[in-house]
Enzyme design. Sequence first.
Site, PDB file in Angstrom:
ATOM      1  N   HIS A   1       9.094   9.127  28.513  1.00  0.00           N
ATOM      2  CA  HIS A   1       8.412   9.402  27.243  1.00  0.00           C
ATOM      3  C   HIS A   1       9.253  10.395  26.462  1.00  0.00           C
ATOM      4  O   HIS A   1       9.879  11.271  27.055  1.00  0.00           O
ATOM      5  CB  HIS A   1       7.032  10.029  27.494  1.00  0.00           C
ATOM      6  CG  HIS A   1       6.436  10.611  26.241  1.00  0.00           C
ATOM      7  ND1 HIS A   1       5.721   9.851  25.349  1.00  0.00           N
ATOM      8  CD2 HIS A   1       6.509  11.863  25.714  1.00  0.00           C
ATOM      9  CE1 HIS A   1       5.369  10.624  24.319  1.00  0.00           C
ATOM     10  NE2 HIS A   1       5.834  11.848  24.516  1.00  0.00           N
TER      11      HIS A   1
ATOM     12  N   ARG B   1      15.669   3.090  28.750  1.00  0.00           N
ATOM     13  CA  ARG B   1      14.765   1.945  28.924  1.00  0.00           C
ATOM     14  C   ARG B   1      15.536   0.627  28.983  1.00  0.00           C
ATOM     15  O   ARG B   1      15.162  -0.290  29.708  1.00  0.00           O
ATOM     16  CB  ARG B   1      13.740   1.931  27.788  1.00  0.00           C
ATOM     17  CG  ARG B   1      12.694   3.052  27.921  1.00  0.00           C
ATOM     18  CD  ARG B   1      11.991   3.308  26.611  1.00  0.00           C
ATOM     19  NE  ARG B   1      10.802   4.163  26.745  1.00  0.00           N
ATOM     20  CZ  ARG B   1      10.087   4.582  25.708  1.00  0.00           C
ATOM     21  NH1 ARG B   1      10.431   4.231  24.468  1.00  0.00           N
ATOM     22  NH2 ARG B   1       9.029   5.349  25.894  1.00  0.00           N
TER      23      ARG B   1
ATOM     24  N   PHE C   1      -4.555  -1.417  25.342  1.00  0.00           N
ATOM     25  CA  PHE C   1      -3.857  -0.999  26.557  1.00  0.00           C
ATOM     26  C   PHE C   1      -4.113   0.463  26.933  1.00  0.00           C
ATOM     27  O   PHE C   1      -3.512   0.977  27.875  1.00  0.00           O
ATOM     28  CB  PHE C   1      -2.345  -1.234  26.407  1.00  0.00           C
ATOM     29  CG  PHE C   1      -1.699  -0.517  25.242  1.00  0.00           C
ATOM     30  CD1 PHE C   1      -1.313   0.824  25.346  1.00  0.00           C
ATOM     31  CD2 PHE C   1      -1.473  -1.182  24.038  1.00  0.00           C
ATOM     32  CE1 PHE C   1      -0.718   1.481  24.285  1.00  0.00           C
ATOM     33  CE2 PHE C   1      -0.877  -0.522  22.967  1.00  0.00           C
ATOM     34  CZ  PHE C   1      -0.503   0.820  23.093  1.00  0.00           C
TER      35      PHE C   1
ATOM     36  N   ARG D   1      15.057  10.083  21.110  1.00  0.00           N
ATOM     37  CA  ARG D   1      14.476   8.743  20.905  1.00  0.00           C
ATOM     38  C   ARG D   1      15.582   7.683  20.958  1.00  0.00           C
ATOM     39  O   ARG D   1      15.396   6.610  21.517  1.00  0.00           O
ATOM     40  CB  ARG D   1      13.736   8.663  19.556  1.00  0.00           C
ATOM     41  CG  ARG D   1      12.415   9.417  19.503  1.00  0.00           C
ATOM     42  CD  ARG D   1      11.341   8.843  20.387  1.00  0.00           C
ATOM     43  NE  ARG D   1      10.815   7.568  19.939  1.00  0.00           N
ATOM     44  CZ  ARG D   1       9.658   7.051  20.351  1.00  0.00           C
ATOM     45  NH1 ARG D   1       8.895   7.708  21.233  1.00  0.00           N
ATOM     46  NH2 ARG D   1       9.250   5.888  19.924  1.00  0.00           N
TER      47      ARG D   1
ATOM     48  N   LYS E   1       8.331   9.462  33.553  1.00  0.00           N
ATOM     49  CA  LYS E   1       7.008   8.953  33.902  1.00  0.00           C
ATOM     50  C   LYS E   1       6.928   8.633  35.413  1.00  0.00           C
ATOM     51  O   LYS E   1       7.957   8.625  36.098  1.00  0.00           O
ATOM     52  CB  LYS E   1       6.719   7.715  33.052  1.00  0.00           C
ATOM     53  CG  LYS E   1       6.556   8.015  31.543  1.00  0.00           C
ATOM     54  CD  LYS E   1       6.302   6.725  30.778  1.00  0.00           C
ATOM     55  CE  LYS E   1       5.968   6.965  29.322  1.00  0.00           C
ATOM     56  NZ  LYS E   1       5.675   5.682  28.614  1.00  0.00           N
TER      57      LYS E   1
ATOM     58  N   ASN F   1       7.911   1.896  31.373  1.00  0.00           N
ATOM     59  CA  ASN F   1       9.163   2.127  30.629  1.00  0.00           C
ATOM     60  C   ASN F   1       9.839   3.475  30.906  1.00  0.00           C
ATOM     61  O   ASN F   1      10.609   3.973  30.086  1.00  0.00           O
ATOM     62  CB  ASN F   1       8.959   1.855  29.131  1.00  0.00           C
ATOM     63  CG  ASN F   1       7.910   2.752  28.508  1.00  0.00           C
ATOM     64  OD1 ASN F   1       7.351   3.612  29.188  1.00  0.00           O
ATOM     65  ND2 ASN F   1       7.660   2.578  27.221  1.00  0.00           N
TER      66      ASN F   1
ATOM     67  N   THR G   1      10.566   1.119  22.735  1.00  0.00           N
ATOM     68  CA  THR G   1       9.398   1.207  23.616  1.00  0.00           C
ATOM     69  C   THR G   1       9.390   0.101  24.671  1.00  0.00           C
ATOM     70  O   THR G   1       9.112   0.352  25.838  1.00  0.00           O
ATOM     71  CB  THR G   1       8.102   1.122  22.776  1.00  0.00           C
ATOM     72  OG1 THR G   1       8.136   2.161  21.805  1.00  0.00           O
ATOM     73  CG2 THR G   1       6.862   1.270  23.635  1.00  0.00           C
TER      74      THR G   1
ATOM     75  N   TYR H   1      -2.109  10.952  24.854  1.00  0.00           N
ATOM     76  CA  TYR H   1      -1.991   9.634  24.221  1.00  0.00           C
ATOM     77  C   TYR H   1      -3.130   9.346  23.249  1.00  0.00           C
ATOM     78  O   TYR H   1      -3.450   8.196  23.001  1.00  0.00           O
ATOM     79  CB  TYR H   1      -1.920   8.547  25.295  1.00  0.00           C
ATOM     80  CG  TYR H   1      -0.545   8.402  25.913  1.00  0.00           C
ATOM     81  CD1 TYR H   1       0.587   8.173  25.126  1.00  0.00           C
ATOM     82  CD2 TYR H   1      -0.370   8.461  27.296  1.00  0.00           C
ATOM     83  CE1 TYR H   1       1.848   8.022  25.692  1.00  0.00           C
ATOM     84  CE2 TYR H   1       0.899   8.311  27.866  1.00  0.00           C
ATOM     85  CZ  TYR H   1       1.996   8.089  27.058  1.00  0.00           C
ATOM     86  OH  TYR H   1       3.240   7.935  27.618  1.00  0.00           O
TER      87      TYR H   1
ATOM     88  N   GLU I   1       2.858  18.098  21.687  1.00  0.00           N
ATOM     89  CA  GLU I   1       3.040  17.739  23.098  1.00  0.00           C
ATOM     90  C   GLU I   1       3.603  18.908  23.907  1.00  0.00           C
ATOM     91  O   GLU I   1       3.190  19.134  25.046  1.00  0.00           O
ATOM     92  CB  GLU I   1       3.939  16.498  23.195  1.00  0.00           C
ATOM     93  CG  GLU I   1       3.236  15.266  22.623  1.00  0.00           C
ATOM     94  CD  GLU I   1       4.138  14.056  22.411  1.00  0.00           C
ATOM     95  OE1 GLU I   1       5.345  14.124  22.756  1.00  0.00           O
ATOM     96  OE2 GLU I   1       3.642  13.038  21.888  1.00  0.00           O
TER      97      GLU I   1
HETATM   98  P1  IDP Z   1       6.717   5.244  22.769  1.00  0.00           P
HETATM   99  O1  IDP Z   1       6.490   5.681  24.203  1.00  0.00           O
HETATM  100  O2  IDP Z   1       8.034   4.549  22.606  1.00  0.00           O
HETATM  101  O3  IDP Z   1       6.515   6.367  21.772  1.00  0.00           O
HETATM  102  P2  IDP Z   1       4.129   4.214  21.909  1.00  0.00           P
HETATM  103  O4  IDP Z   1       3.932   3.109  20.937  1.00  0.00           O
HETATM  104  O5  IDP Z   1       3.800   5.605  21.480  1.00  0.00           O
HETATM  105  O6  IDP Z   1       5.632   4.120  22.463  1.00  0.00           O
HETATM  106  O7  IDP Z   1       3.271   3.840  23.200  1.00  0.00           O
HETATM  107  C1  IDP Z   1       3.065   4.797  24.213  1.00  0.00           C
HETATM  108  C2  IDP Z   1       3.236   4.123  25.552  1.00  0.00           C
HETATM  109  O8  IDP Z   1       2.205   3.171  25.716  1.00  0.00           O
HETATM  110  C3  IDP Z   1       4.528   3.323  25.714  1.00  0.00           C
HETATM  111  O9  IDP Z   1       5.623   4.127  26.112  1.00  0.00           O
HETATM  112  C4  IDP Z   1       4.142   2.338  26.790  1.00  0.00           C
HETATM  113  O10 IDP Z   1       4.186   2.959  28.093  1.00  0.00           O
HETATM  114  C5  IDP Z   1       2.692   2.057  26.446  1.00  0.00           C
HETATM  115  N1  IDP Z   1       2.532   0.877  25.597  1.00  0.00           N
HETATM  116  C6  IDP Z   1       2.814   0.765  24.282  1.00  0.00           C
HETATM  117  N2  IDP Z   1       2.543  -0.460  23.808  1.00  0.00           N
HETATM  118  C7  IDP Z   1       2.049  -1.139  24.879  1.00  0.00           C
HETATM  119  C8  IDP Z   1       1.580  -2.481  25.060  1.00  0.00           C
HETATM  120  O11 IDP Z   1       1.554  -3.299  24.129  1.00  0.00           O
HETATM  121  N3  IDP Z   1       1.161  -2.821  26.315  1.00  0.00           N
HETATM  122  C9  IDP Z   1       1.176  -1.954  27.361  1.00  0.00           C
HETATM  123  N4  IDP Z   1       1.612  -0.688  27.240  1.00  0.00           N
HETATM  124  C10 IDP Z   1       2.048  -0.297  26.021  1.00  0.00           C
HETATM  125 MG    MG Z   2       4.817   7.390  21.222  1.00  0.00          MG
END
Ligand code: IDP
Ligand code: MG
Length: 149
Positions: free
Chosen positions: A115, A102, A57, A85, A9, A112, A91, A49, A126
Amino acid sequence: MERTFVMVKPDGVQRGLIGEVISRLERKGLKIVAMKMLWIQEELAREHYMEHAEKPFFQALVDYITSGPVVAMVVEGKEAVKVVRTLIGATNPIEAAPGTVRGDFGMDIGRNVVHASDSLESAEREISLFFNADEIVDYSKSGEEWLYE
Ligand code: IDP
Ligand code: MG
C-alpha cells in the site's frame, strides 16, 4: 520534502517480500523515517480504508489487510507520494508495469503486496493513523547532497 505512508501488506510479509520492498525504496533514494510491524485490527482497517466503505470488495479488503502482520513505514523524499506510487505500480498487478513492485510480484488485485498513500492529504491522514509523532525520526542521511541538486 514530502512524507508518505507505505505498507507491506500481509501477503507481502508472508511471501518474504519485506526486504525487497524496503530495498527498492532505499535504492531509489527515499529515506525511511519510521517503521514497525503490527497486526492491524478490524477497527483500524475500516478507518484506513474508509474511502472504500461502500465498495462491494470492502469486507474482503478488511479481511485481507487483517489476515496477518504488516510492515508500516513513513518514507521521506522530494515528491515522495508520487515517487512511491510510481515505484509500486498500478493497483491491479495484472496491469502494473514490470519493474514496479506490483508488476513484478503480484497476480491479483486482491493480493497486491503493498500500500502507498495516493495524495499528500491521504499521507498525512494515514501516517497519523499508524504512527505517533514521537515514532517518526528526524535525521539527515549521508549522501543527500548526491541525491538532490
Ligand atoms: P491503491 O491501493 O492502489 O491505492 P485503491 O483503489 O485505493 O488502490 O484500493 C485499495 C485496495 O483495495 C487495493 O490496493 C486492493 O488491495 C483493493 N482493491 C481495489 N479494487 C479492488 C477490486 O476491484 N477488487 C478487490 N480488491 C480491490
Ligand atoms: Mg488507495
